[in-house]
Design a protein around this motif. Structure first.
Motif, PDB file in Angstrom:
ATOM      1  N   LEU A  14       0.570  -0.997   0.381  1.00  7.44           N
ATOM      2  CA  LEU A  14       0.297   0.144  -0.134  1.00  7.44           C
ATOM      3  C   LEU A  14       1.135   1.113  -0.119  1.00  7.44           C
ATOM      4  O   LEU A  14       1.934   1.465   0.733  1.00  7.44           O
ATOM      5  CB  LEU A  14      -0.706   0.342   1.426  1.00  7.44           C
ATOM      6  CG  LEU A  14      -1.566  -0.875   1.706  1.00  7.44           C
ATOM      7  CD1 LEU A  14      -2.661  -0.525   2.860  1.00  7.44           C
ATOM      8  CD2 LEU A  14      -2.479  -1.778   0.650  1.00  7.44           C
ATOM      9  N   ILE A  15       0.324   2.241  -0.637  1.00  4.44           N
ATOM     10  CA  ILE A  15       1.288   3.751  -1.020  1.00  4.44           C
ATOM     11  C   ILE A  15      -0.241   4.708  -0.004  1.00  4.44           C
ATOM     12  O   ILE A  15      -1.467   4.548  -0.443  1.00  4.44           O
ATOM     13  CB  ILE A  15       1.522   4.045  -1.935  1.00  4.44           C
ATOM     14  CG1 ILE A  15       2.946   3.441  -2.566  1.00  4.44           C
ATOM     15  CG2 ILE A  15       1.875   5.549  -1.903  1.00  4.44           C
ATOM     16  CD1 ILE A  15       3.460   3.113  -2.156  1.00  4.44           C
ATOM     17  N   LEU A  16       0.174   5.224   1.053  1.00  4.10           N
ATOM     18  CA  LEU A  16      -0.509   5.286   1.998  1.00  4.10           C
ATOM     19  C   LEU A  16      -0.403   7.371   2.111  1.00  4.10           C
ATOM     20  O   LEU A  16       0.738   7.184   2.849  1.00  4.10           O
ATOM     21  CB  LEU A  16      -1.120   4.721   3.603  1.00  4.10           C
ATOM     22  CG  LEU A  16      -1.132   3.069   3.172  1.00  4.10           C
ATOM     23  CD1 LEU A  16      -1.109   2.780   4.688  1.00  4.10           C
ATOM     24  CD2 LEU A  16      -2.830   3.214   2.611  1.00  4.10           C
ATOM     25  N   ASP A  17      -1.320   7.819   2.660  1.00  2.00           N
ATOM     26  CA  ASP A  17      -0.712   9.046   3.187  1.00  2.00           C
ATOM     27  C   ASP A  17      -1.429   8.883   4.753  1.00  2.00           C
ATOM     28  O   ASP A  17      -2.255   8.146   5.230  1.00  2.00           O
ATOM     29  CB  ASP A  17      -2.064  10.446   2.650  1.00  2.00           C
ATOM     30  CG  ASP A  17      -2.186  11.096   1.318  1.00  2.00           C
ATOM     31  OD1 ASP A  17      -0.760  11.360   1.009  1.00  2.00           O
ATOM     32  OD2 ASP A  17      -2.870  11.073   0.752  1.00  2.00           O
ATOM     33  N   GLY A  18       0.490   8.684   4.827  1.00  3.28           N
ATOM     34  CA  GLY A  18      -0.076   9.033   6.902  1.00  3.28           C
ATOM     35  C   GLY A  18       0.724   7.192   7.348  1.00  3.28           C
ATOM     36  O   GLY A  18      -0.266   6.585   8.449  1.00  3.28           O
ATOM     37  N   ALA A  19       1.196   7.192   6.466  1.00  3.68           N
ATOM     38  CA  ALA A  19       1.894   5.280   6.826  1.00  3.68           C
ATOM     39  C   ALA A  19       2.043   5.111   8.555  1.00  3.68           C
ATOM     40  O   ALA A  19       1.682   4.285   9.184  1.00  3.68           O
ATOM     41  CB  ALA A  19       2.705   4.902   5.740  1.00  3.68           C
ATOM     42  N   PHE A  60       3.968  -1.571   2.909  1.00  2.00           N
ATOM     43  CA  PHE A  60       3.009  -0.332   2.945  1.00  2.00           C
ATOM     44  C   PHE A  60       4.196   1.048   3.403  1.00  2.00           C
ATOM     45  O   PHE A  60       5.577   0.450   3.748  1.00  2.00           O
ATOM     46  CB  PHE A  60       2.133   0.261   4.103  1.00  2.00           C
ATOM     47  CG  PHE A  60       2.742  -0.235   4.975  1.00  2.00           C
ATOM     48  CD1 PHE A  60       2.689   1.362   6.047  1.00  2.00           C
ATOM     49  CD2 PHE A  60       2.387  -1.321   5.989  1.00  2.00           C
ATOM     50  CE1 PHE A  60       3.182   1.503   7.102  1.00  2.00           C
ATOM     51  CE2 PHE A  60       2.909  -1.167   6.647  1.00  2.00           C
ATOM     52  CZ  PHE A  60       3.755  -0.108   7.678  1.00  2.00           C
ATOM     53  N   ALA A  61       4.247   2.002   2.440  1.00  2.00           N
ATOM     54  CA  ALA A  61       5.109   3.290   2.213  1.00  2.00           C
ATOM     55  C   ALA A  61       3.850   4.359   1.949  1.00  2.00           C
ATOM     56  O   ALA A  61       2.998   4.822   2.109  1.00  2.00           O
ATOM     57  CB  ALA A  61       6.019   3.194   1.786  1.00  2.00           C
ATOM     58  N   ASP A  62       4.936   5.928   2.539  1.00  2.00           N
ATOM     59  CA  ASP A  62       4.085   6.860   2.468  1.00  2.00           C
ATOM     60  C   ASP A  62       4.112   7.445   1.228  1.00  2.00           C
ATOM     61  O   ASP A  62       5.114   7.141   0.208  1.00  2.00           O
ATOM     62  CB  ASP A  62       4.847   8.303   3.609  1.00  2.00           C
ATOM     63  CG  ASP A  62       4.172   8.418   4.618  1.00  2.00           C
ATOM     64  OD1 ASP A  62       2.890   8.602   4.701  1.00  2.00           O
ATOM     65  OD2 ASP A  62       4.786   8.263   5.102  1.00  2.00           O
ATOM     66  N   THR A  63       3.277   8.210   0.687  1.00  2.00           N
ATOM     67  CA  THR A  63       3.138   8.908  -0.616  1.00  2.00           C
ATOM     68  C   THR A  63       3.952   9.885  -0.994  1.00  2.00           C
ATOM     69  O   THR A  63       4.703  10.222   0.005  1.00  2.00           O
ATOM     70  CB  THR A  63       1.649   9.716  -1.128  1.00  2.00           C
ATOM     71  OG1 THR A  63       1.785  10.639   0.222  1.00  2.00           O
ATOM     72  CG2 THR A  63       0.624   8.723  -0.958  1.00  2.00           C
ATOM     73  N   LYS A  68       1.367   8.292  -5.514  1.00  2.00           N
ATOM     74  CA  LYS A  68      -0.236   8.856  -5.307  1.00  2.00           C
ATOM     75  C   LYS A  68      -0.441   7.257  -4.958  1.00  2.00           C
ATOM     76  O   LYS A  68      -0.104   6.505  -4.448  1.00  2.00           O
ATOM     77  CB  LYS A  68      -0.521   9.239  -6.780  1.00  2.00           C
ATOM     78  CG  LYS A  68      -0.317  10.341  -7.635  1.00  2.00           C
ATOM     79  CD  LYS A  68       0.062  11.393  -6.914  1.00  2.00           C
ATOM     80  CE  LYS A  68       1.402  12.665  -8.012  1.00  2.00           C
ATOM     81  NZ  LYS A  68       1.819  13.732  -7.057  1.00  2.00           N
ATOM     82  N   PRO A  69      -1.087   7.513  -3.798  1.00  2.00           N
ATOM     83  CA  PRO A  69      -1.812   6.768  -2.353  1.00  2.00           C
ATOM     84  C   PRO A  69      -2.586   5.508  -3.819  1.00  2.00           C
ATOM     85  O   PRO A  69      -2.965   5.805  -4.451  1.00  2.00           O
ATOM     86  CB  PRO A  69      -3.298   7.669  -2.266  1.00  2.00           C
ATOM     87  CG  PRO A  69      -2.907   8.662  -2.382  1.00  2.00           C
ATOM     88  CD  PRO A  69      -2.192   9.579  -3.695  1.00  2.00           C
ATOM     89  N   GLN A  70      -2.432   4.570  -3.578  1.00  2.00           N
ATOM     90  CA  GLN A  70      -2.804   3.613  -4.171  1.00  2.00           C
ATOM     91  C   GLN A  70      -2.845   2.308  -2.530  1.00  2.00           C
ATOM     92  O   GLN A  70      -2.635   1.607  -2.202  1.00  2.00           O
ATOM     93  CB  GLN A  70      -1.171   2.591  -4.382  1.00  2.00           C
ATOM     94  CG  GLN A  70      -0.912   3.389  -5.805  1.00  2.00           C
ATOM     95  CD  GLN A  70       0.164   2.278  -6.915  1.00  2.00           C
ATOM     96  OE1 GLN A  70       0.063   1.722  -6.119  1.00  2.00           O
ATOM     97  NE2 GLN A  70       1.230   3.693  -7.133  1.00  2.00           N
ATOM     98  N   THR A  71      -4.060   2.355  -2.766  1.00  2.00           N
ATOM     99  CA  THR A  71      -5.100   1.329  -1.400  1.00  2.00           C
ATOM    100  C   THR A  71      -5.630   0.412  -1.647  1.00  2.00           C
ATOM    101  O   THR A  71      -5.826  -0.028  -2.855  1.00  2.00           O
ATOM    102  CB  THR A  71      -5.989   2.609  -0.659  1.00  2.00           C
ATOM    103  OG1 THR A  71      -7.322   2.917  -1.487  1.00  2.00           O
ATOM    104  CG2 THR A  71      -5.389   3.502  -0.150  1.00  2.00           C
ATOM    105  N   ALA A  72      -6.015  -0.304  -1.265  1.00  2.00           N
ATOM    106  CA  ALA A  72      -7.334  -1.912  -1.167  1.00  2.00           C
ATOM    107  C   ALA A  72      -7.962  -2.131  -0.295  1.00  2.00           C
ATOM    108  O   ALA A  72      -8.186  -1.534   0.541  1.00  2.00           O
ATOM    109  CB  ALA A  72      -5.867  -3.215  -0.931  1.00  2.00           C
ATOM    110  N   ASN A  73      -8.886  -3.103  -1.144  1.00  2.00           N
ATOM    111  CA  ASN A  73     -10.260  -3.305  -0.861  1.00  2.00           C
ATOM    112  C   ASN A  73      -8.991  -4.830   0.187  1.00  2.00           C
ATOM    113  O   ASN A  73      -8.666  -5.742  -0.929  1.00  2.00           O
ATOM    114  CB  ASN A  73     -11.188  -4.589  -1.455  1.00  2.00           C
ATOM    115  CG  ASN A  73     -12.020  -2.701  -2.151  1.00  2.00           C
ATOM    116  OD1 ASN A  73     -12.750  -2.715  -1.128  1.00  2.00           O
ATOM    117  ND2 ASN A  73     -11.255  -1.815  -2.450  1.00  2.00           N
TER     118      ASN A  73
END
Length: 128
Positions: A14-19, A60-63, A68-73
């Motif tokens: 995951l690439i997240l804002d706020g990892a 996971f990592a930060d954006t 850019k953000p890459q989230t998941a189900n």
């Protein structure tokens, strides 16, 4: 094929804002453990980190400006869906689907504060 300890053949990345806050969310809601402490960039954001939830690893990592953000189900089995659902909401998740008993178990859905959708399920006596 040699797969590192605590890894699976396929793992979400995951690439997240706020990892770094994602770590706290998963620890509080799913009792995650940190497998790989965050490697930090000079600006304090996470370059790479890993958590494990009941034997499954998520990387996971930060954006960044390039990523850019890459989230998941994510579908996750937990010991008690009711408890995890409550904790997720307390940690800032929003409800997608309320708790219900389905043929595959007690289930619900939430979106975490980082944009990931979690389908939370526990096996009940109807499932076995």
């Amino acid at each position: 094929m040699n797969i590192p300890k605590n890894h699976q053949t396929i793992m979400p990345y995951l690439i997240l804002d706020g990892a770094l806050k994602f770590i706290d969310f998963t620890k509080n809601v799913f009792n995650a453990t940190v497998l790989h402490a965050p490697q930090l960039r000079d600006d304090g954001t996470a370059l790479h980190a890993e958590i494990n939830i009941h034997g499954s690893t998520i990387m996971f990592a930060d954006t960044t400006s390039d990523w850019k953000p890459q989230t998941a189900n994510l579908f996750v089995y937990v010991p008690n869906a009711d408890e995890s659902f409550k904790k997720a909401l307390e940690e800032g998740a929003t409800e997608l689907m309320g708790l219900s008993d389905q043929e595959y178990g007690r289930t619900c859905g939430v979106t975490d504060p980082f944009g990931n959708v979690w389908w939370i399920t526990s096996v009940n006596e109807f499932t076995i």
